[in-house]
Design an enzyme around this catalytic site. Structure first.
Site, short mmCIF file in Angstrom:
data_model
loop_
_atom_site.label_atom_id
_atom_site.label_comp_id
_atom_site.label_asym_id
_atom_site.label_seq_id
_atom_site.Cartn_x
_atom_site.Cartn_y
_atom_site.Cartn_z
N LEU A 22 -23.33 -12.17 74.70
CA LEU A 22 -22.81 -11.90 73.37
C LEU A 22 -23.92 -12.08 72.33
O LEU A 22 -24.10 -11.24 71.44
CB LEU A 22 -21.62 -12.81 73.07
CG LEU A 22 -21.03 -12.74 71.66
CD1 LEU A 22 -20.46 -11.36 71.37
CD2 LEU A 22 -19.95 -13.80 71.49
N GLN A 25 -26.34 -9.21 72.52
CA GLN A 25 -25.78 -8.00 71.92
C GLN A 25 -25.74 -8.09 70.40
O GLN A 25 -26.01 -7.12 69.71
CB GLN A 25 -24.36 -7.76 72.46
CG GLN A 25 -23.70 -6.51 71.94
CD GLN A 25 -24.46 -5.24 72.31
OE1 GLN A 25 -24.99 -5.13 73.41
NE2 GLN A 25 -24.52 -4.30 71.41
N GLU A 26 -25.41 -9.27 69.89
CA GLU A 26 -25.29 -9.44 68.44
C GLU A 26 -26.64 -9.47 67.74
O GLU A 26 -26.78 -8.91 66.65
CB GLU A 26 -24.52 -10.73 68.13
CG GLU A 26 -23.05 -10.69 68.50
CD GLU A 26 -22.22 -9.74 67.66
OE1 GLU A 26 -22.57 -9.49 66.50
OE2 GLU A 26 -21.21 -9.24 68.18
N SER A 27 -27.63 -10.14 68.33
CA SER A 27 -28.87 -10.39 67.58
C SER A 27 -30.17 -10.18 68.34
O SER A 27 -31.23 -10.37 67.78
CB SER A 27 -28.86 -11.84 67.09
OG SER A 27 -28.98 -12.73 68.20
N GLN A 44 -24.44 -13.67 64.74
CA GLN A 44 -24.02 -12.75 63.69
C GLN A 44 -22.70 -13.19 63.05
O GLN A 44 -21.73 -12.44 62.96
CB GLN A 44 -23.93 -11.32 64.22
CG GLN A 44 -25.30 -10.70 64.46
CD GLN A 44 -26.08 -10.54 63.18
OE1 GLN A 44 -25.84 -9.61 62.42
NE2 GLN A 44 -27.01 -11.43 62.89
#
Length: 124
Positions: A22, A25-27, A44
């Protein structure tokens, strides 16, 4: 950072590798990245979300992870009573983390209105 992810993942009973995915994927693991809508850091997190949990999301990568994990814990409180299957529930929580729980709950209502099971999208 792995130890932080492992430690905080345990508090929500998630595999730390899912939380790491996660974060990627976010940052892309960039601790100071800011999205076009103002989400900040590794997970994020929106500044207002961090404030709701009493956490300054910009003060450290650990606080950003802590806020993201607290948000996931809050999403569990919404979806745990609605979706009994753990794997399906995790998908709804991840969708809510990204789009917001209101949008996911609205989609569930729309699915039900159209004769589908709102917990998995299959026909009832």
């Amino acid at each position: 950072m792995d130890n932080l992810i492992k430690t905080y993942s345990e508090t929500i009973d998630w595999d730390w590798r899912l939380v790491a995915a996660l974060i990627y994927q976010e940052s892309r693991f960039l601790p100071d990245v800011v999205s076009r809508v103002g989400a900040y850091g590794l997970m994020q997190v929106m500044p207002e979300t961090g404030r709701n949990f009493g956490i300054d999301i910009t003060s450290s990568p650990e606080n950003n992870i802590r806020a993201g994990i607290k948000f996931i814990g809050w999403l569990h409180k919404i979806f745990d009573p609605l979706i009994t299957d753990k794997n399906e529930r995790t998908k709804f929580i991840l969708a809510s983390y990204n789009a917001g729980p209101g949008h996911v709950l609205d989609a569930m209502k729309l699915a039900e209105k159209n004769g589908m099971d709102p917990r998995n999208g299959m026909e009832m």
